[in-house]
Design an enzyme around this catalytic site. Structure first.
Site, mmCIF file in Angstrom:
data_model
loop_
_atom_site.group_PDB
_atom_site.id
_atom_site.type_symbol
_atom_site.label_atom_id
_atom_site.label_comp_id
_atom_site.label_asym_id
_atom_site.label_seq_id
_atom_site.Cartn_x
_atom_site.Cartn_y
_atom_site.Cartn_z
ATOM 1 N N HIS A 53 0.838 -1.192 0.000
ATOM 2 C CA HIS A 53 0.000 0.000 0.000
ATOM 3 C C HIS A 53 0.879 1.249 0.000
ATOM 4 C CE1 HIS A 53 0.909 0.452 4.250
ATOM 5 N NE2 HIS A 53 0.526 -0.789 4.446
HETATM 6 P P1 TYD Z 1 -1.904 -2.646 7.404
HETATM 7 O O1 TYD Z 1 -1.431 -1.230 7.528
HETATM 8 O O2 TYD Z 1 -2.531 -3.062 6.115
HETATM 9 O O3 TYD Z 1 -0.711 -3.645 7.753
HETATM 10 P P2 TYD Z 1 0.590 -4.075 6.899
HETATM 11 O O4 TYD Z 1 0.950 -2.925 6.031
HETATM 12 O O5 TYD Z 1 1.602 -4.386 7.931
HETATM 13 O O6 TYD Z 1 0.289 -5.309 6.121
HETATM 14 O O7 TYD Z 1 -2.899 -2.932 8.617
HETATM 15 C C1 TYD Z 1 -3.377 -4.238 8.883
HETATM 16 C C2 TYD Z 1 -4.668 -4.104 9.657
HETATM 17 O O8 TYD Z 1 -4.422 -3.472 10.915
HETATM 18 C C3 TYD Z 1 -5.733 -3.285 8.931
HETATM 19 O O9 TYD Z 1 -7.001 -3.901 9.171
HETATM 20 C C4 TYD Z 1 -5.692 -1.957 9.625
HETATM 21 C C5 TYD Z 1 -5.235 -2.297 11.041
HETATM 22 N N1 TYD Z 1 -4.430 -1.234 11.659
HETATM 23 C C6 TYD Z 1 -4.939 -0.535 12.730
HETATM 24 O O10 TYD Z 1 -6.082 -0.754 13.183
HETATM 25 N N2 TYD Z 1 -4.170 0.444 13.303
HETATM 26 C C7 TYD Z 1 -2.930 0.731 12.857
HETATM 27 O O11 TYD Z 1 -2.237 1.640 13.415
HETATM 28 C C8 TYD Z 1 -2.416 0.003 11.724
HETATM 29 C C9 TYD Z 1 -1.053 0.283 11.168
HETATM 30 C C10 TYD Z 1 -3.201 -0.979 11.164
#
Ligand code: TYD
Length: 138
Positions: A53
């Site tokens: 992302h």
């Molecule tokens: P995501 O940012 O997509 O994780 P990564 O980039 O590590 O794969 O986030 C994964 C999930 O966690 C998504 O459902 C959003 C949630 N999330 C939160 O609730 N708070 C946060 O601070 C972060 C970073 C993610």
């Protein structure tokens, strides 16, 4: 727009002692933003991938607090790979950079220091939409 060449590996301070080492990170000192949030990824299976992302506004410092992983950086034109494997190096990332965190070592911990609270509306989760946006002016 940000470029992958705006992403930089920052050497963080190290306070070493025989009983273990300590690394501080302060707003506007080691990073060019005020810290609003810290989160960390852990219990990641070896070889796993995270990310996939970009962020409209968020800036981050990404640290391999334990173990190692690679960060694939993509600004819609250029790509770079940064290997992180020490807790005293952080990868500064401005906004509008697509990233994937790959090749996690087993037991690796990814510490993220972020400039904004969590906001799903700040994410680009669709690569084609991200590329269309960053190349929109061309
Ligand atoms: P995501 O940012 O997509 O994780 P990564 O980039 O590590 O794969 O986030 C994964 C999930 O966690 C998504 O459902 C959003 C949630 N999330 C939160 O609730 N708070 C946060 O601070 C972060 C970073 C993610």
């Amino acid at each position: 727009m940000s470029s992958v060449y705006d992403c930089s590996v920052v050497e963080l301070p190290r306070i070493n002692s025989p009983s273990g080492n300590l690394t501080p990170v302060c707003s506007r000192l080691q990073i060019p933003f005020d810290i609003a949030r810290v989160y960390y990824l852990y219990d990641i299976p070896g070889g796993e991938t995270r990310g996939g992302h970009a962020h409209r506004d968020l800036q981050q410092l990404i640290v391999a607090a334990s173990g190692s992983f690679d960060v694939l950086l993509d600004d819609g034109i250029n790509k770079r790979v940064v290997h992180l494997n020490r807790p005293y190096f952080g990868l500064y990332m401005p906004n509008m950079i697509w990233r994937e965190l790959i090749n996690f070592s087993s037991g690796g911990i990814c510490l993220v220091i972020a400039s904004r609270p969590y906001d799903e509306a700040d994410y680009y989760r669709d690569y084609a939409e991200f590329v269309t946006t960053v190349r929109g002016g061309q």
